[in-house]
Every structure is written in C-alpha cells, then in structure tokens.
Design a protein around this motif. Structure first.
Motif, PDB file in Angstrom:
ATOM      1  N   GLY A  25       0.776  -1.190  -0.122  1.00  0.00           N
ATOM      2  CA  GLY A  25       0.101   0.037  -0.025  1.00  0.00           C
ATOM      3  C   GLY A  25       0.780   1.320   0.185  1.00  0.00           C
ATOM      4  N   MET A  26       2.217   1.383  -0.112  1.00  0.00           N
ATOM      5  CA  MET A  26       3.008   2.365  -0.193  1.00  0.00           C
ATOM      6  C   MET A  26       2.560   3.134  -1.352  1.00  0.00           C
ATOM      7  N   TYR A  27       2.277   2.420  -2.502  1.00  0.00           N
ATOM      8  CA  TYR A  27       1.995   3.153  -3.898  1.00  0.00           C
ATOM      9  C   TYR A  27       0.906   2.591  -4.327  1.00  0.00           C
ATOM     10  N   ALA A  28       0.138   3.418  -5.057  1.00  0.00           N
ATOM     11  CA  ALA A  28      -1.324   3.252  -5.613  1.00  0.00           C
ATOM     12  C   ALA A  28      -0.838   2.367  -7.295  1.00  0.00           C
ATOM     13  N   SER A  29       0.001   2.814  -7.545  1.00  0.00           N
ATOM     14  CA  SER A  29       0.350   2.229  -9.013  1.00  0.00           C
ATOM     15  C   SER A  29       1.853   2.378  -9.343  1.00  0.00           C
ATOM     16  N   VAL A  30       2.296   1.516 -10.458  1.00  0.00           N
ATOM     17  CA  VAL A  30       3.565   1.401 -10.866  1.00  0.00           C
ATOM     18  C   VAL A  30       3.535   1.785 -12.423  1.00  0.00           C
ATOM     19  N   VAL A  31       4.313   2.575 -12.912  1.00  0.00           N
ATOM     20  CA  VAL A  31       4.380   2.404 -14.434  1.00  0.00           C
ATOM     21  C   VAL A  31       5.897   1.952 -14.997  1.00  0.00           C
ATOM     22  N   VAL A  32       5.795   1.014 -15.712  1.00  0.00           N
ATOM     23  CA  VAL A  32       7.110   0.235 -16.165  1.00  0.00           C
ATOM     24  C   VAL A  32       7.281   0.783 -17.655  1.00  0.00           C
ATOM     25  N   ASP A  33       8.428   1.104 -18.020  1.00  0.00           N
ATOM     26  CA  ASP A  33       8.685   1.407 -19.389  1.00  0.00           C
ATOM     27  C   ASP A  33      10.028   0.305 -19.814  1.00  0.00           C
ATOM     28  N   GLU A  34      10.286   0.142 -20.812  1.00  0.00           N
ATOM     29  CA  GLU A  34      11.414  -0.878 -21.380  1.00  0.00           C
ATOM     30  C   GLU A  34      11.249  -2.270 -20.578  1.00  0.00           C
ATOM     31  N   ALA A  35       9.903  -2.545 -20.719  1.00  0.00           N
ATOM     32  CA  ALA A  35       9.845  -3.936 -19.815  1.00  0.00           C
ATOM     33  C   ALA A  35      10.625  -4.994 -20.417  1.00  0.00           C
ATOM     34  N   GLN A  36      10.824  -5.213 -21.843  1.00  0.00           N
ATOM     35  CA  GLN A  36      11.615  -6.065 -22.349  1.00  0.00           C
ATOM     36  C   GLN A  36      12.838  -6.414 -21.695  1.00  0.00           C
TER      37      GLN A  36
END
Length: 276
Positions: A20-31
């Motif tokens: 619950g520290m963060y509501a969401s995570v955005v991930v780039d360059e996932a490959q």
C-alpha cells in the motif's frame, strides 16, 4: 548480481508486510527486465484495478537473458494487453529495413507467447536506408567528415545527427577525424545534460542511444566481426546460446536504426556485416 538485489528487496518488503505504499507503478522498457524485477514490482504495489501499467517491445530486447512470463510473477495481463501498431517516429522505409533484421527469429510478447509484425506501420515515408562501403576506416571517416561539413553548409542542426558504432574504438577514430576537421562533436554521456553542446554532432555506442531519437542516424563500422560482435558470438557455449547471442546482436542494430526519424546511413569498410 542485480537479480539477487531485486530478490532481497522483495523479501525485505515481504517480511515487513509492506503493502500500500504506492497506488500504481508505471514500467517502461519492460523487455529488458527479468523475473526478479517483476517479482519486486508485484511486491511494491498490491493487486488492484490499474495497479501496474507496462510498456515493452520484445523486438528491442538487447539483454536476451531477461525474458519473463508476467503471469508467473503474479501480474495478470490476460485479456488486458494491447498491441500498439502505429510507429510515429521512423519512416515506413526505415521500419521495414529494421523488421527484416529479425525475419525468421521468434520474438516473445512478454507473457510466454510470440509476437509478429503483422499490421504494424509507420505514418510517414522517406528515403530508404542508404548503404556505403569503403576500403578502410580512414576512408569511412573522411566520408563522415565531408557529410557533416555539407550539413553545416546547408544549415542542418548537428544536434539532430547521431553517429553510432558497436564498439568505442570505432567511435574514437571517427571522433578524432571530426576534431581534426574542427567539427564540434559530443559523446553522449549516461548522465547529465547536453544543453551546452547544441551545435555539436552526437556520437554514441549503440547501447547508449536506446530510448533516444534523431533526424539522422549514421551507423558506422558495420563490418564483419564488429556487427555482430565476434566476441559476443564466440562466447556462446552451445547452439541455443549462439542463436540467442545472434538475436541480441540483431536487436542492437534494430534499436540503432529505429532511432532515425528521417534518414539512416549504413556505413562499413572492408568485409561487410552479414546483417547487411
């Protein structure tokens, strides 16, 4: 190892019962991220609506051992994934040349399946990538110097032109030639701003230009032994590793040429790369 650090960090969060520290995570360059990285991401944010947003392209994977099946990391993308098929950066001519590099090689979709290039397109058209071969590294450097001089005479902003090579030694030779011709050049750094070098042509290794874009890309020293890098292929221990190393080298060239928005030059000297 990096994967061990990811694993330890996830274990610490698990032991502390930290959620619950963060509501969401955005991930780039996932490959280019592996299983342990996504296990950590899953631990950072609890499963919920819009908890994780992931963007990746298996065709640009330059670290081949980082293949991951997201569902095995507790990240369910089944029925939620979308393919983005319109290329807004490069011309369709450059895109097609790049796609041909990976023809016949299976590319995964980041969740255990395979991707293909069906339906992908670019919205703009332009010149096909131009290939030039020279007898020596000096002749190649002279060509680059004269080309950059022409750009200066025609008022082209050199900051929109990037010269790349697979290894630093090749860049060093080109940089010396440009410097002797009194042409400003800037070696792209991992950190820091290039604002003080707006009038200089850019130089970089192929790894460094990932995520960047330029009007013109000059891919230099596309020679046998350099592209693909002989040491990378020789280090493969068996046929499976050799095929993976070959795919990584192809992906590097794919990444480099798709940095070009308008024009791409493919330069070599001596024996030309088999990829050409």
């Amino acid at each position: 190892e990096v994967a061990d650090a990811y694993r330890d960090a996830a274990d610490l969060l698990r032991q502390d019962n930290t959620q619950g520290m963060y509501a969401s995570v955005v991930v780039d360059e996932a490959q280019d991220m592996g299983t342990q990285a996504f296990n950590l991401i899953r631990q950072i944010v609890p499963e919920d609506k819009n908890d994780i947003f992931i963007v990746g392209d298996g065709h640009q994977r330059i670290y081949g051992r980082n293949k991951v099946v997201l569902s095995q990391c507790g990240i369910n993308i089944k029925g939620r994934a979308r393919k983005l098929k319109i290329n807004y950066r490069t011309t369709d001519e450059i895109r097609r040349w790049a796609v041909n590099l990976l023809e016949g090689f299976p590319v995964d979709d980041l969740d255990g399946g395979l991707d293909d290039q069906k339906g992908y397109k670019s919205l703009v058209h332009g010149e096909r990538p131009q290939a030039e071969t020279f007898s020596s590294i000096s002749e190649q450097a002279d060509f680059i110097v004269n080309l950059v001089k022409q750009h200066l005479e025609n008022g082209v902003s050199l900051s929109n032109v990037c010269i790349v090579a697979r290894v630093r030694q090749e860049l060093d030779f080109i940089e010396t030639a440009l410097t002797h011709a009194n042409i400003g050049c800037y070696r792209l750094a991992k950190l820091g701003s290039d604002a003080a070098h707006q009038g200089d042509v850019r130089l970089a290794t192929i790894h460094r230009v990932k995520g960047l874009e330029f009007d013109e890309m000059i891919l230099a020293s596309l020679n046998e032994g350099i592209v693909p890098l002989k040491a990378a292929l020789d280090g493969a221990g068996d046929p499976v590793e050799l095929k993976q190393a070959d795919l990584e080298e192809r992906a590097l060239l794919y990444v480099a040429i798709t940095r070009a928005k308008k024009r791409a030059l493919l330069l070599s000297y001596g024996v030309v790369s088999p990829y050409l």
